[in-house]
Design an enzyme around this catalytic site. Structure first.
Site, short mmCIF file in Angstrom:
data_model
loop_
_atom_site.label_atom_id
_atom_site.label_comp_id
_atom_site.label_asym_id
_atom_site.label_seq_id
_atom_site.Cartn_x
_atom_site.Cartn_y
_atom_site.Cartn_z
N ASP A 209 10.68 8.41 36.18
CA ASP A 209 11.63 9.18 35.73
C ASP A 209 11.92 10.23 36.75
O ASP A 209 11.20 11.20 37.55
CB ASP A 209 11.34 9.97 34.24
CG ASP A 209 9.07 10.12 35.01
OD1 ASP A 209 9.70 11.83 35.29
OD2 ASP A 209 8.71 10.03 34.85
N ASP A 211 11.71 13.72 35.42
CA ASP A 211 10.36 14.90 34.51
C ASP A 211 11.87 15.04 33.10
O ASP A 211 12.34 14.67 33.14
CB ASP A 211 10.42 15.32 35.11
CG ASP A 211 8.85 16.35 34.74
OD1 ASP A 211 8.54 16.09 33.93
OD2 ASP A 211 8.66 17.68 34.59
#
Length: 286
Positions: A209, A211
């Protein structure tokens, strides 16, 4: 040589190990996350241990880090390949990128970072938290074992947070401002303990991802699990390649990391403490 692998059960299931067996190991630091699975691959002995347990029942804070590293040391491991799921702090490191970091920054708060204490003080150097020789080897394996569509990166800083919550946006932006590269929850204290156990240690981190620093980006477990599953095949290929090509003349400064680090006279160390740390520092206390 015996090569330790710390990661999720998907790694063990994918490795073509032969002559497998399990070994239950008791340690002075409690029970490991699971029994150690031992097997052979390309003539090398491999010891596998799932960091969070077979059913992912241990949180990043509660994982049995000391017992896990001690258990691997006790079955003869001298080098460790670790795997981590991480978030990216850089636009040019998208999800499904593999990173072999060479630095870490510790933001954890509630974990035991050492085997020592209780009458023995050890001050160990940790300027290079991952074994440079193992970093180079893992990065080469990643380059060779992945296809052209899989981005790999050697080097960078892994900031380790306590968890189990993901970062706040303010924290995520702060980490980016420091120039750090990925954020995760499990390389600390594992890397510190591996060094104290004189194990050559490095990690292959799979990005899941961005974040929460990125506009319109909110980390969810669903996203993390989806990208972690997509990363798994590439990570498995890297680990297998790293094991198959592990050089017999591999040299690591980690194997003598405790030399000159014990700040307590041998005669002042309590007998109970000496017994507890004998596997780790016994040769230095003779």
């Amino acid at each position: 040589m015996t090569i330790g692998v710390i990661g999720g059960s998907g790694i063990y299931e994918a490795l073509p190990l032969e002559n497998t067996r399990t070994e239950s190991v008791s340690t002075p630091y409690g029970e490991p996350s699971e029994d150690v699975t031992l097997g052979e691959l390309a003539g090398n002995e491999v010891a596998f241990l799932p960091r969070h347990g077979e059913d992912h029942q241990h949180t990043p804070t509660d994982a049995q880090y000391r017992a896990n590293i001690y258990a691997l040391k006790s079955v003869g491991v001298d080098r460790v390949i670790s795997t981590n799921a991480v978030g990216s702090l850089r636009e040019d490191l998208p999800p499904q990128t593999l990173v072999v970091p060479d630095q870490t920054f510790d933001r954890t708060k509630h974990r035991s970072p050492t085997f020592f204490g209780d009458g023995i003080v050890v001050h160990m150097g940790f300027a290079e938290p991952y074994c440079p020789a193992m970093v180079d080897h893992l990065a080469s394996a990643a380059e060779a074992a992945t296809d052209a569509e899989t981005k790999t990166e050697q080097g960078g800083t892994y900031v380790c947070i306590e968890g189990p919550q993901y970062s706040t946006r303010a924290e995520s932006e702060f980490y980016r401002d420091q120039g750090w590269d990925v954020v995760g929850m499990t390389t600390i204290p594992e890397a510190k303990l591996a060094r104290e156990a004189e194990l050559s240690y490095a990690t292959i981190a799979g990005i899941t991802d961005y974040d929460v620093w990125k506009q319109d980006s909110e980390v969810t477990l669903e996203e993390v699990l989806e990208n972690a599953a997509a990363n798994q095949e590439s990570i498995n290929a890297v680990i297998e390649a790293a094991i198959r090509t592990m050089p017999e003349d591999f040299e690591s400064d980690a194997w003598s990391a405790l030399e000159g680090t014990i700040n307590t006279p041998t005669e002042a160390i309590p007998d109970e403490t000496r017994e507890r740390v004998d596997l780790l520092v016994g040769e230095y206390l003779e």
